[in-house]
Enzyme design. Structure first.
Site, short mmCIF file in Angstrom:
data_model
loop_
_atom_site.label_atom_id
_atom_site.label_comp_id
_atom_site.label_asym_id
_atom_site.label_seq_id
_atom_site.Cartn_x
_atom_site.Cartn_y
_atom_site.Cartn_z
CD GLU A 1 32.72 -20.67 12.24
OE1 GLU A 1 32.54 -20.98 13.44
OE2 GLU A 1 33.14 -19.55 11.88
CG ASN A 31 28.90 -14.97 14.15
OD1 ASN A 31 28.25 -15.68 14.90
ND2 ASN A 31 30.21 -14.82 14.25
CD GLU A 32 30.80 -14.33 18.52
OE1 GLU A 32 32.00 -14.03 18.39
OE2 GLU A 32 30.40 -15.30 19.19
CD GLU A 88 28.94 -19.00 17.54
OE1 GLU A 88 29.96 -19.02 18.25
OE2 GLU A 88 28.86 -18.39 16.47
O1 AHR Z 1 32.41 -21.36 17.37
C1 AHR Z 1 33.64 -20.75 17.14
C2 AHR Z 1 33.52 -19.23 17.05
O2 AHR Z 1 33.12 -18.71 18.27
C3 AHR Z 1 32.53 -18.69 16.08
O3 AHR Z 1 33.00 -18.65 14.78
C4 AHR Z 1 32.28 -17.31 16.59
O4 AHR Z 1 31.01 -16.83 16.28
C5 AHR Z 1 32.50 -17.45 18.08
O5 AHR Z 1 33.28 -16.46 18.59
#
Ligand code: AHR
Length: 533
Positions: free
Chosen positions: A58, A205-206, A338
């Protein structure tokens, strides 16, 4: 239910463990306990997709800038701005895919900021991670260059939170169009006439959290639009066996609404959209905010982290059960895209950069989780450890020109033979390790056969105090030899540093034979991988 749930756990709390309270975590002299592994090669299990060994990178702290990208003019040896030491190290662990550009960052990333001449790239703020300047020097073309250099496939997450289907469709056109559209010509002008291959596409994402705090139903409506309009225009890819796969967001922070909503929609889907997977994110944290130290910790913290790591099995079982209701044929994959240890930030660093050291504890934790994923290979077809370099549980740490490989890296290297292997059932009484009120299986193991027919065994001794005698029971004529590597250290908080990079590195290990059975003497707190002949 996964293997862990079926293991018989004796539930004892050893006096050796109690005696260690508050003591430095060096191994005590203790007699080995025996574990018999019953391996059944006659009943092959699921295919272990190599994508289970995926990475996540990231735009966060020094994950990309400094970790991967140093720029063409850097004194650090690089190829087109991408550091060569990191590339060589990643090639050695056969990284199957790299999820990018986030994480939370993905849901506010606008791809246009990261293409074209470097001196024209827009300087933005990374609002997700510390409001630092995001130079956008590492964008789409640099990402694909990096993938090509390390030999990995693309897993691109599009911006669902702050973006639009139109923006995502344009990005797909830029990356994949094989006809001379304006964006394909722009890509060619930026140095890449041929379309890129996007193997995986993440739809947000999330989105229950940093990706827009959407209700499950809201997300599902958005996800359907993004799934439809994100067309892959690379005809060769789309007409071949390796069509792009779309992954939706699942697992709503200990609730299950997202997975249920996505799968329910999928079951009744119409022709215009489809997804091939749903995600699960889960970190070993030890309580929020993250406070477990990555250096100089005691046995209590070790037990907290490992017991939490084992809980991944129950989470996968729960998500799989939801998915089974709508998809008993297991067409949709569960992607644990993740996971890892989220510890206290290194003292003196920007806490938003999520920098932490990486110890033997992390390596053992990684082996436990990878074993869980492999045992669930019928549903889990991808995982991405967070994160590849300099962030959370990384493979590699860098500081300017310096680079060091972490204990977790060595587990990934030892586990390469499991990529694309076939699971072989192994049953055993795991025994138990307890400390400070936390009890967990003491021994963990998986077996698999690779494409060449060789049998591989991974065995972990979680107990930090007691070595293990592991007897391998193979039917028939039996195995005659087994050898491989073992990763251990005098203490579970042992780390590799720039000054001492080889404190935790694999060493050779071989089995002996007794009564026609292989016997592996596994040190306390150790991960071993052996080839059985
Ligand atoms: O990996 C760090 C963060 O954790 C990511 O950006 C997010 O998707 C998760 O909450």
């Amino acid at each position: 239910m996964g293997m862990i749930g079926r293991l018989r756990i004796a539930g004892l709390c050893t006096s050796a463990a109690i005696a260690l309270a508050g003591q430095p975590l060096a191994a005590k002299d203790a007699a080995p306990a025996t574990t018999i592994l019953h391996v059944d090669p006659a009943k092959p299990g699921a295919h272990i997709q190599r994508d289970i060994f995926g990475q996540f990178a990231e735009h966060l702290g020094h994950g990309i800038y400094g970790g991967v990208w140093v720029g063409k003019d850097s004194a650090i040896p690089n190829v087109r701005g991408i550091r060569s030491d990191v590339v060589a190290a990643l090639r050695a662990i056969h990284v199957p895919n790299v999820r990018w550009p986030g994480g939370c960052f993905a849901d506010e990333y606008h791809w246009r900021w990261g293409v074209g001449p470097q001196d024209k790239r827009r300087q933005t703020l990374n609002a997700s991670w510390g409001n630092v300047i995001e130079p956008n020097s590492f964008g789409t073309d640099e990402y694909f260059d990096f993938l090509q250099q390390i030999g990995a496939e693309a897993y691109v997450s599009v911006n669902v939170g702050a973006g639009s289907p139109e923006e995502a469709a344009d990005w797909l056109e830029y990356m994949t169009a094989d006809k001379p559209t304006s964006l394909a010509k722009e890509r060619a002008a930026n140095g890449h006439p041929a379309p890129y291959k996007v193997k995986y596409l993440g739809l947000g994402n999330e989105n229950w959290g940093c990706g827009g705090a959407m209700s499950p139903d809201h997300y599902v409506e958005e996800m359907k639009r993004f799934a439809h309009y994100t067309r892959n225009l690379n005809t060769a890819q789309e007409q071949g066996p390796d069509k792009m796969k779309r992954l939706a967001v699942g697992w709503d922070s200990n609730k299950s609404d997202y997975t249920d909503a996505v799968m329910k929609a999928w079951k009744d889907k119409v022709w215009s959209w489809d997804v091939d997977g749903v995600s699960l994110h889960n970190y070993v944290v030890g309580g929020w905010p993250p406070h477990l130290k990555s250096l100089g910790f005691e046995e209590g913290d070790y037990a907290i982290a490992l017991e939490e790591a084992y809980r991944m099995d129950g989470m996968i079982a729960k998500q799989s059960a939801i998915m089974d209701q709508y998809d008993p044929a297991k067409k949709v994959a569960l992607a644990v895209d993740e996971w890892g240890a989220w510890l206290a930030p290194n003292p003196g660093t920007n806490p938003q950069f999520l920098q932490q050291q990486n110890s033997l504890r992390d390596a053992i934790l990684a082996s436990v989780n990878l074993n869980i994923f492999m045992r669930h290979a019928d549903r889990v077809r991808m995982s991405n450890i967070a994160q590849m370099i300099n962030v959370l549980q990384s493979m590699i740490l860098t500081d300017g020109p310096k680079m060091v490989l972490t204990p977790t890296y060595h587990v990934y290297r030892m586990y390469v033979p499991f990529q694309d292997a076939t699971l072989v059932p192994v049953t055993f009484d795991a025994g138990s390790y307890s400390f400070g009120g936390k009890t967990m299986p003491r021994i963990d193991a998986v077996a698999a056969r690779d494409a060449a027919g060789k049998l591989w065994l991974a065995v972990t001794n979680v107990d930090p105090n007691q070595p293990a005698e592991v007897v391998v029971d193979l039917p028939g004529a039996g195995a005659r030899r087994a050898s491989g590597q073992v990763l251990t250290a005098p203490r579970v908080d042992a780390v590799n540093s720039f000054a001492a990079p080889e404190t935790v590195v694999p060493k050779p290990i071989s089995a002996t034979t007794r009564g026609g059975k292989l016997v592996v003497m596994l040190p306390a707190k150790a991960v071993a991988v052996l080839a059985v002949e």
